[in-house]
Design an enzyme around this catalytic site. Structure first.
Site, short mmCIF file in Angstrom:
data_model
loop_
_atom_site.label_atom_id
_atom_site.label_comp_id
_atom_site.label_asym_id
_atom_site.label_seq_id
_atom_site.Cartn_x
_atom_site.Cartn_y
_atom_site.Cartn_z
N GLU A 66 22.91 59.02 63.47
CA GLU A 66 23.95 58.23 62.83
C GLU A 66 25.33 58.83 63.09
O GLU A 66 26.27 58.14 63.46
CB GLU A 66 23.70 58.14 61.32
CG GLU A 66 24.85 57.44 60.59
CD GLU A 66 24.62 57.27 59.09
OE1 GLU A 66 23.70 57.91 58.56
OE2 GLU A 66 25.37 56.49 58.48
N GLU B 167 33.71 66.44 52.98
CA GLU B 167 33.38 67.70 52.30
C GLU B 167 31.98 68.18 52.68
O GLU B 167 31.76 69.37 52.90
CB GLU B 167 33.50 67.51 50.79
CG GLU B 167 34.94 67.33 50.29
CD GLU B 167 35.55 65.98 50.64
OE1 GLU B 167 34.79 65.02 50.93
OE2 GLU B 167 36.78 65.86 50.64
N SER C 160 20.99 56.37 50.18
CA SER C 160 21.75 56.73 48.97
C SER C 160 21.24 56.02 47.73
O SER C 160 20.75 54.89 47.80
CB SER C 160 23.24 56.37 49.16
OG SER C 160 23.80 57.14 50.16
N GLN D 174 19.26 50.71 55.93
CA GLN D 174 18.95 52.11 55.64
C GLN D 174 18.91 52.35 54.14
O GLN D 174 19.95 52.26 53.48
CB GLN D 174 20.04 52.98 56.29
CG GLN D 174 19.92 54.46 56.03
CD GLN D 174 21.14 55.21 56.56
OE1 GLN D 174 22.26 54.70 56.45
NE2 GLN D 174 20.95 56.38 57.11
N GLY D 175 17.76 52.65 53.59
CA GLY D 175 17.64 52.90 52.15
C GLY D 175 17.68 54.38 51.86
O GLY D 175 16.65 55.01 51.65
N SER E 105 23.94 49.40 53.73
CA SER E 105 24.76 48.59 54.63
C SER E 105 23.97 47.39 55.14
O SER E 105 22.87 47.55 55.65
CB SER E 105 25.22 49.41 55.84
OG SER E 105 25.86 50.57 55.42
N SER F 168 30.13 62.83 53.73
CA SER F 168 31.57 62.84 53.47
C SER F 168 32.22 64.02 54.19
O SER F 168 31.55 64.95 54.64
CB SER F 168 31.84 62.94 51.98
OG SER F 168 31.48 64.23 51.53
#
Lengths: 402, 378
Positions: free
Chosen positions: A248, A385, A134, A131-132, A166, A383
């Protein structure tokens, strides 16, 4: 279970039992955890035979349409299959990001030609996807990504860098978010598929605090991509990305990753660990009263979380729309998983800090790596947050804070 | 929310509408300001009974509908949202459950129809000290002739002012701390030697201190075998705890909704409070706790209806979770409202006062965490 099967389901159950008995190698029984360990490529012939059989049958993705190689099973049949697999100590050897995220997205957004081309490799587990998403400058604020993709007439030209990719070092293909319009933020992103062996792709594994390298830095220098490998409309990639992230998050909270389904079941194991390393008092309680209180609170939380997973599953199946609880699953599950990992090393004392060597058993060595490894679960996949922002905005209708 | 059947959906919708209409928080304020002797408005309870809610767990043979515990929980959740004051939990759930589990045919016939119709109110007289701990029961039940004489004080009886009958938890043998030796007696409020006084508690409801001075009851007042009362009381208490947890979930949701609504309208620094991330994340955490608590509450009620073997564990899980979540939300309600939240003119005070009263009822969080731990061998 089987007493309530309809005639059709009973017939399917018998078929599944027979097929598993005929195809699942006894040598793999009950070894799912070892065989599916991330980043470990086994060379056991039995594993590859099983993978081939499952791939051909389509039962690694039991509910996907048959026309693309899936199992074509109903939800009820898939449940029966999973029950029978569990009974036999079997597991699906088909997994990874292709199954969890890209496949379902491809089914929704891919062209017929793209589905025909890419589904088989996902279904039989021969193509590993990464998965590209971030980038160094686009983490939580993913839509600020800047990997450049230019239209060169007969191909796309990609330049830029991804991070936290990943399994990129093992991946065959990448689904990648690229910027096709620098003047617009969300509406300037496209969803591109390309071969990781393309000239100009460079992968560098990142060593983490746990000592493992599940993530990579991935560099693209003048990578040429055929025009038909754009998925969805030009500049329409953000919508697809959001859908993929939903897949995901569901996968992360439902399975693997140590965050979801396993969480409730893992609690007795923590209590056993406390019994072994801390002991019990004369009344049979875990001996350290402070630890015991925290363990009780943890167990309560984990049990209630397990009940929430079950509730969400029941509500989803009933067709009353997505459960409101879905939005909280990732945060709640990942917090519990981290807590559990902290408990393990706390209870083991210095044995839980053993890095390597014969002074520590395999479980102790695993605990310290697991503890450090668990730190990623509240960061990746949105995240804690970011998840809270989403809950506040979508579930509670509070204004975007930005 | 659990997948509800048609009856349950109708019950929920009816209760939600009724609570808004007939029992908003202002009704509780009125109960308090008028110092209503029973801690609720009897006309309101009659109305609730007329809706059928007092008979939801009572079999049809005794005038109920026997829709089950999840159904009652669904109603209690809606009533909890507006703090509707009534003896529904103590009477139609607690008292009724003891009789359903351990009552003789005669005891059931005498009381269940009146409980189901709302004509009579029953309650459990358990706690002698200020903290719920039924095994500590010391109130003496002494065998005399064919009957028993009861002597002792129940310091905190929920809806004790309204009750026409009590399930009195007494000790006929053994010592405080033991389950063996606990016996249950069905005692009407007009028994000679029985007196009660109202306790003025922060939640403005009708708790009482109840004294038994040489109260004589016949052998037919005994519920179940002598000395084995805990085997009836414990499962009845678990049903009550699960139901009360549903009401508490509703109370927490009521408090939460009011708080979120306030965050959307209160403006400071030129923007609504709800646009501040510090508050958004606390709101998101509460939302998460509420969703997880709902799962525990519904699982306990469903286990009761299904007769599962993990009712004890799930009831303690539900009550402990409901306690913690309501505690959190009632505190945040005040904090997020700021100054207005600590004024008596605002409803937040009613929520936090009721919260602490129900947290203490039938076992606080510490009690249920410990019980859950013992059941799970921690």
């Amino acid at each position: 279970m089987s007493e309530t099967d309809s005639t059709e389901l009973a017939a399917f159950r018998a078929e599944a039992q027979g097929w598993i008995a005929a195809n699942f190698p006894a040598s793999l029984k009950g070894r799912a955890g070892i065989m599916l360990n991330l980043n470990v490529e086994t060379d056991e012939p039995d594993f590859h035979a099983w993978k081939k059989a499952m791939g051909a049958k389509g039962w690694g993705v039991p509910t996907w349409p048959k026309q693309y190689g899936g199992g074509g099973l109903s939800k009820e049949e898939a449940k029966v299959l999973s029950q029978e697999m569990m009974k036999a100590g079997a597991f699906s050897p088909i997994g990874g990001m292709g199954v969890m995220m890209f496949g379902p997205t491809l089914l929704e957004y891919g062209t017929e030609a793209q589905k025909q081309r890419f589904m088989p490799g996902i279904v039989n587990g021969t193509t590993r996807w990464c998965q590209g998403f971030s980038e160094p400058g686009a983490g939580s604020d993913l839509a600020s990504l800047s990997t450049k993709c230019e239209d060169k007439g007969d191909h796309w030209l990609v330049n830029g860098q991804k991070i936290w990719t990943s399994g990129a070092q093992h991946a065959d293909w990448i689904f990648c978010l690229v910027r096709t319009d620098p003047t617009r933020k969300h509406e300037g992103i496209s969803f591109l598929l390309f071969d990781m062996k393309s000239p100009g792709v460079e992968v560098r594994p990142i060593q983490l605090i746990s000592g493992n390298s599940p993530f990579c830095e991935t560099f693209f220098t003048d990578v040429e991509v055929p025009k038909d490998q754009l998925m969805g409309p030009l500049n329409g990639g953000w919508t697809i990305a959001k859908r993929l992230l939903q897949f995901e998050r569901n996968a992360l909270s439902n399975a693997g990753g140590g965050t979801g389904g396993g969480t409730a079941r893992m609690v007795p194991e923590v209590v056993k660990l406390a019994e072994k390393y801390v002991g019990r008092d004369a009344e049979g309680r875990i001996a350290d009263p402070d630890l015991r209180q925290r363990l009780i609170a943890h167990h309560l939380k984990a049990r209630a979380f397990g009940l929430t997973l079950a509730r969400v599953a029941t509500e989803t199946k009933s067709g009353q729309g997505p459960s409101a609880a879905t939005s909280i699953m990732k945060n709640a599950g990942s917090k519990i998983a981290q807590e559990r990992a902290e408990f393990a090393i706390e209870m083991m004392g210095n044995l839980g800090l053993g890095w390597e060597g014969d002074d520590f058993n395999a479980y102790e060595l695993g605990a310290v790596r697991g503890w450090l490894g668990s730190k990623v679960v509240t960061i990746y996949g949105g995240s804690t947050e970011i998840q809270n922002n989403i809950t506040a905005k979508r579930m509670l209708g509070l204004l975007d804070h930005q | 929310m659990a997948v509800l059947n048609e009856e349950q959906t109708m019950l929920r919708d009816a209760a939600a509408e009724w609570a808004k209409d007939k029992a908003p928080v202002s009704a509780l304020r009125k109960v308090r300001d008028s110092n209503a002797p029973l801690g609720y408005d009897p006309a309101v309870y009659s109305d609730m009974a007329a809706m059928g809610w007092a008979g939801i767990v009572v079999p049809e043979a005794y005038g109920g509908s026997e829709f089950g515990y999840l159904s009652l929980g669904v109603v209690l959740e809606e009533l909890g949202r507006t703090l509707a004051a009534s003896p529904l939990v103590s009477s139609a759930l607690g008292f009724a459950s003891v009789l359903l589990i351990g009552g003789s045919a005669a005891q059931k016939e005498a009381w269940l129809p009146m409980i189901a119709s709302g004509e009579a109110v029953g309650t459990l007289a358990i706690d002698e000290g200020p903290r719920h701990d039924p095994l500590q029961t010391a109130l003496a039940g002494t065998a005399v002739g064919n009957g028993y004489t009861l002597n002792g004080t129940k310091g905190f009886v929920i809806d004790g002012m309204a009750a026409d009958a009590f399930v009195v938890v007494a000790r006929t043998s053994g010592k405080a701390g033991e389950a063996e030796g606990i016996s249950l007696f069905l005692v009407p409020a007009d028994a000679a030697g029985f007196t009660r006084t109202k306790l003025s508690l922060a939640d403005s409801r009708g708790a009482a201190k109840v004294v038994f001075a040489d109260v004589k009851v016949g052998a037919d007042a005994l519920i179940g075998p002598a000395g084995k009362g805990y085997e009836i009381l414990e499962p009845a208490l678990d049903r009550t705890r699960a139901g009360l947890a549903a009401e508490m979930l509703g109370t927490a949701l009521g408090a939460f909704d009011m708080t979120i609504a306030y965050l959307k309208v209160r403006v400071q620094f030129g923007q609504t409070l709800g646009s501040f991330q510090a508050l958004q994340h606390r709101a998101a955490e509460m939302f998460s706790e509420l969703e997880i608590t709902r799962s525990a509450v519904e699982a306990a009620l469903q286990a009761i209806d299904a007769g599962s073997n993990d009712i004890r564990e799930l009831a303690s899980l539900a009550k402990a979770r409901a306690n913690e979540t309501l505690h959190l939300v009632s505190n945040e309600m005040i904090q997020m409202h700021g100054g207005i939240g600590v004024t008596d003119a605002h409803d937040a005070g009613f929520y936090i006062k009721r919260a602490r009263a129900v947290e203490a009822a039938y076992g606080n969080a510490a009690y249920h965490r410990e019980r859950f731990a013992r059941l799970n061998n921690i």
